[in-house]
Design a protein around this motif. Structure first.
Motif, PDB file in Angstrom:
ATOM      1  N   UNK A  24       0.820  -1.220   0.000  1.00  0.00           N
ATOM      2  CA  UNK A  24       0.000   0.000   0.000  1.00  0.00           C
ATOM      3  C   UNK A  24       0.850   1.265   0.000  1.00  0.00           C
ATOM      4  N   UNK A  25       1.996   1.190   0.684  1.00  0.00           N
ATOM      5  CA  UNK A  25       2.886   2.352   0.677  1.00  0.00           C
ATOM      6  C   UNK A  25       3.424   2.636  -0.704  1.00  0.00           C
ATOM      7  N   UNK A  26       3.785   1.571  -1.423  1.00  0.00           N
ATOM      8  CA  UNK A  26       4.269   1.720  -2.797  1.00  0.00           C
ATOM      9  C   UNK A  26       3.178   2.290  -3.699  1.00  0.00           C
TER      10      UNK A  26
ATOM     11  N   UNK B  82      -6.648   9.822   6.402  1.00  0.00           N
ATOM     12  CA  UNK B  82      -6.604  11.197   5.927  1.00  0.00           C
ATOM     13  C   UNK B  82      -5.254  11.771   6.353  1.00  0.00           C
ATOM     14  N   UNK B  83      -4.534  12.367   5.406  1.00  0.00           N
ATOM     15  CA  UNK B  83      -3.191  12.887   5.678  1.00  0.00           C
ATOM     16  C   UNK B  83      -3.093  14.361   5.310  1.00  0.00           C
ATOM     17  N   UNK B  84      -2.266  15.073   6.052  1.00  0.00           N
ATOM     18  CA  UNK B  84      -1.746  16.344   5.568  1.00  0.00           C
ATOM     19  C   UNK B  84      -0.810  16.018   4.407  1.00  0.00           C
ATOM     20  N   UNK B  85      -1.034  16.612   3.247  1.00  0.00           N
ATOM     21  CA  UNK B  85      -0.297  16.218   2.046  1.00  0.00           C
ATOM     22  C   UNK B  85       1.205  16.408   2.216  1.00  0.00           C
ATOM     23  N   UNK B  86       1.604  17.536   2.784  1.00  0.00           N
ATOM     24  CA  UNK B  86       3.036  17.797   2.939  1.00  0.00           C
ATOM     25  C   UNK B  86       3.690  16.767   3.870  1.00  0.00           C
ATOM     26  N   UNK B  87       3.011  16.430   4.979  1.00  0.00           N
ATOM     27  CA  UNK B  87       3.547  15.436   5.916  1.00  0.00           C
ATOM     28  C   UNK B  87       3.633  14.070   5.255  1.00  0.00           C
ATOM     29  N   UNK B  88       2.624  13.727   4.466  1.00  0.00           N
ATOM     30  CA  UNK B  88       2.636  12.440   3.786  1.00  0.00           C
ATOM     31  C   UNK B  88       3.779  12.358   2.787  1.00  0.00           C
ATOM     32  N   UNK B  89       3.935  13.397   1.981  1.00  0.00           N
ATOM     33  CA  UNK B  89       4.979  13.386   0.951  1.00  0.00           C
ATOM     34  C   UNK B  89       6.362  13.241   1.580  1.00  0.00           C
ATOM     35  N   UNK B  90       6.611  13.940   2.682  1.00  0.00           N
ATOM     36  CA  UNK B  90       7.899  13.834   3.354  1.00  0.00           C
ATOM     37  C   UNK B  90       8.130  12.434   3.918  1.00  0.00           C
ATOM     38  N   UNK B  91       7.054  11.808   4.395  1.00  0.00           N
ATOM     39  CA  UNK B  91       7.179  10.481   5.004  1.00  0.00           C
ATOM     40  C   UNK B  91       7.352   9.383   3.963  1.00  0.00           C
ATOM     41  N   UNK B  92       6.757   9.541   2.787  1.00  0.00           N
ATOM     42  CA  UNK B  92       6.852   8.503   1.754  1.00  0.00           C
ATOM     43  C   UNK B  92       8.303   8.246   1.356  1.00  0.00           C
ATOM     44  N   UNK B  93       9.111   9.280   1.403  1.00  0.00           N
ATOM     45  CA  UNK B  93      10.518   9.118   1.029  1.00  0.00           C
ATOM     46  C   UNK B  93      11.311   8.325   2.067  1.00  0.00           C
TER      47      UNK B  93
ATOM     48  N   UNK C 186       8.870  -7.989   1.753  1.00  0.00           N
ATOM     49  CA  UNK C 186       9.581  -7.119   0.834  1.00  0.00           C
ATOM     50  C   UNK C 186       8.689  -6.050   0.229  1.00  0.00           C
ATOM     51  N   UNK C 187       7.694  -5.588   0.999  1.00  0.00           N
ATOM     52  CA  UNK C 187       6.728  -4.611   0.502  1.00  0.00           C
ATOM     53  C   UNK C 187       6.804  -3.320   1.326  1.00  0.00           C
ATOM     54  N   UNK C 188       6.257  -2.254   0.746  1.00  0.00           N
ATOM     55  CA  UNK C 188       6.203  -0.947   1.399  1.00  0.00           C
ATOM     56  C   UNK C 188       4.789  -0.748   1.960  1.00  0.00           C
ATOM     57  N   UNK C 189       4.691  -0.497   3.249  1.00  0.00           N
ATOM     58  CA  UNK C 189       3.384  -0.401   3.895  1.00  0.00           C
ATOM     59  C   UNK C 189       3.054   1.041   4.262  1.00  0.00           C
ATOM     60  N   UNK C 190       1.823   1.418   4.021  1.00  0.00           N
ATOM     61  CA  UNK C 190       1.380   2.774   4.356  1.00  0.00           C
ATOM     62  C   UNK C 190       1.326   2.973   5.863  1.00  0.00           C
TER      63      UNK C 190
END
Length: 456
Positions: free
Chosen positions: A79-81, A175-186, A195-199
């Motif tokens: 889900x993270x991917x 529900x996420x703050x977009x800026x916080x989410x974008x910084x965390x995805x990296x 071997x998966x990326x989890x939200x």
């Protein structure tokens, strides 16, 4: 505050055992992903991105009229991917983004609005949509701090003795703050057994950064996902109950809601009575005061006021007011039945118009025909519209009487005020006011049975 949404719809759904992408399986006549899109739209969230992967073109085609954007997840790596694949959609946006799953069609507009309000008013970097269940076995637990904020999400297999008693579970909707989410995805990685990326890792990253994370419980009914045919049937039952309840609240009588099947987009006016085992599909519209006796299927059709239908099939057609249909009639696509018409038992109408007050009482086929008003069709009439290669049109004027066992061989015209004798095969135009007789003269062979020795 800018609000947008992402729908995860790239999964294969192996347990469905189907060539159809999981999110395209239907609940009450609508693809699950389209149900989710429509509920988000009702909550006045216009900017929606659908993450597609398995069966991408099929999902794109099924949702193309929904005015959504698409992101591609080439490989299903968690889900993270999937949300990482939507970074292009989120780029330069400020505000909040909600994340839903395309295989959880029971989420309601009201809960989506509550999620947005709770997130925005509470000043959270993220809010997890949760449910309280009696048996949380197999679900990730929501562990809260003393002040009610979320401390962490713990998977069932990793729960301590105390944590496993928690009955608040993660719905995988956020529900996420977009800026916080974008910084965390990296910062999320795939350092796990799958071997998966989890939200869910985003929640942990936000907490480590000192961000505020909340949780909003909604009924478990709304957060249930569909991963098998059994779960699909359970979702269908819940949704059918909702739809039927809405119609009853609006003044429709359902004799037995548990055995009445009504699709999402069907509209029914008040004072209509619907008996068990009726199936109403597509964009069907039933006007007020109708009675649908047991066992009919009506698909993409308009039924005007005070119509009675018994055990019949009506497809892509229109039925005028005060008309009766059935039992056991078949109204095929592109037919228009007028007002105060009688379509009786074992009558089939195909791509034809039937004028007001015409009676087609039984055992008749009318195909590719224009029938006027005030006509009467005797039993066993057949419009012979097909010669084996092409189909032709028959025109029947007003106030015509068609005798029993008549064949009307198309193309042919029967003018107003005509009378066709029983047993006739009509191949030529019948003039206004004429009697048409088209059958061999009767010949009686005296004592023929006795001479042949056929008497018993």
């Amino acid at each position: 505050m800018y609000n947008c949404a992402i729908i995860l719809a790239a999964g294969e759904g192996k347990r469905m055992k189907s060539s159809t992408p999981k999110v395209l399986h239907k609940v009450c006549g609508k693809e699950m992903v389209n149900v989710v899109i429509d509920e988000i739209r009702k909550a006045q969230v216009d900017n929606i991105d659908v993450i597609i992967g398995t069966g991408a073109e099929k999902v794109r085609k099924a949702t193309e009229l929904k005015n959504v954007e698409y992101s591609i997840q080439e490989k299903q790596l968690g889900t993270g991917n999937a949300v990482i694949c939507a970074k292009g959609f989120l780029k330069d946006k400020k505000g909040t983004v909600m994340v839903f799953t395309g295989d959880a069609p029971l989420i309601r507009e009201e809960s989506i609005r509550k999620l947005m309000d709770f997130h925005n008013k509470g000043g959270y970097s993220a809010v997890i949509l949760t449910s309280i269940v009696e048996n949380p076995s197999g679900y990730g637990r929501i562990i809260r701090e003393e002040n009610g904020e979320v401390l962490k999400i713990v998977e069932h297999k990793d729960c301590s003795t105390e944590e496993i008693k928690v009955n608040e579970i993660n719905s995988s909707m956020y529900c996420f703050d977009i800026e916080s989410l974008m910084n965390s995805l990296d910062r999320i990685d795939n350092n796990n057994a799958q071997g998966e990326y989890y939200l869910t890792d985003v929640i942990e990253i936000l907490k480590r950064s000192g961000k505020k994370v909340g949780a909003l419980p909604v009924p478990f009914e709304e957060t249930q996902g569909v991963n098998s045919r059994l779960q699909l049937s359970q979702a269908e039952k819940i949704m059918r109950h909702r739809i039927n309840e809405k119609h009853m609240e609006n003044g429709v009588t359902l004799i037995d809601p548990d055995t009445t099947y009504i699709d999402f987009d069907v509209k029914i006016s008040n004072d209509t009575v619907i008996y068990p085992q009726n199936v109403l599909q597509g964009k069907t519209k039933i006007d007020k005061g109708c009675v649908l006796y047991p066992g009919s299927r009506i698909d993409n059709s308009i039924v005007e006021s005070d119509v009675t239908i018994q055990s019949s099939v009506i497809l892509d057609s229109k039925i005028g007011s005060n008309t009766t249909v059935g039992p056991f009639a078949y109204i095929r696509p592109e037919s228009v039945i007028g007002n105060s018409v009688r379509i009786g038992d074992f009558v089939e109408v195909k791509k034809s118009s039937i004028g007001d007050k015409t009676k087609v009482s039984h055992l008749t086929y009318i195909g590719d025909a224009e029938v006027g008003s005030g006509c009467n069709f005797g039993c066993g009439t057949v419009v012979v519209n097909y010669d084996g290669k092409k189909k032709y049109k028959t025109i029947i004027g007003d106030n015509s009487f068609i005798g029993c066992n008549t064949n009307l061989v198309s193309p042919v015209k029967v003018n107003d005020n005509t009378y066709i004798a029983a047993g006739s095969t009509i191949t030529n135009e019948v003039p206004d006011g004429a009697l048409a007789i088209a059958r061999a003269k009767q010949v009686n062979k005296k004592d023929w049975v006795y001479k042949k020795g056929l008497n018993k």
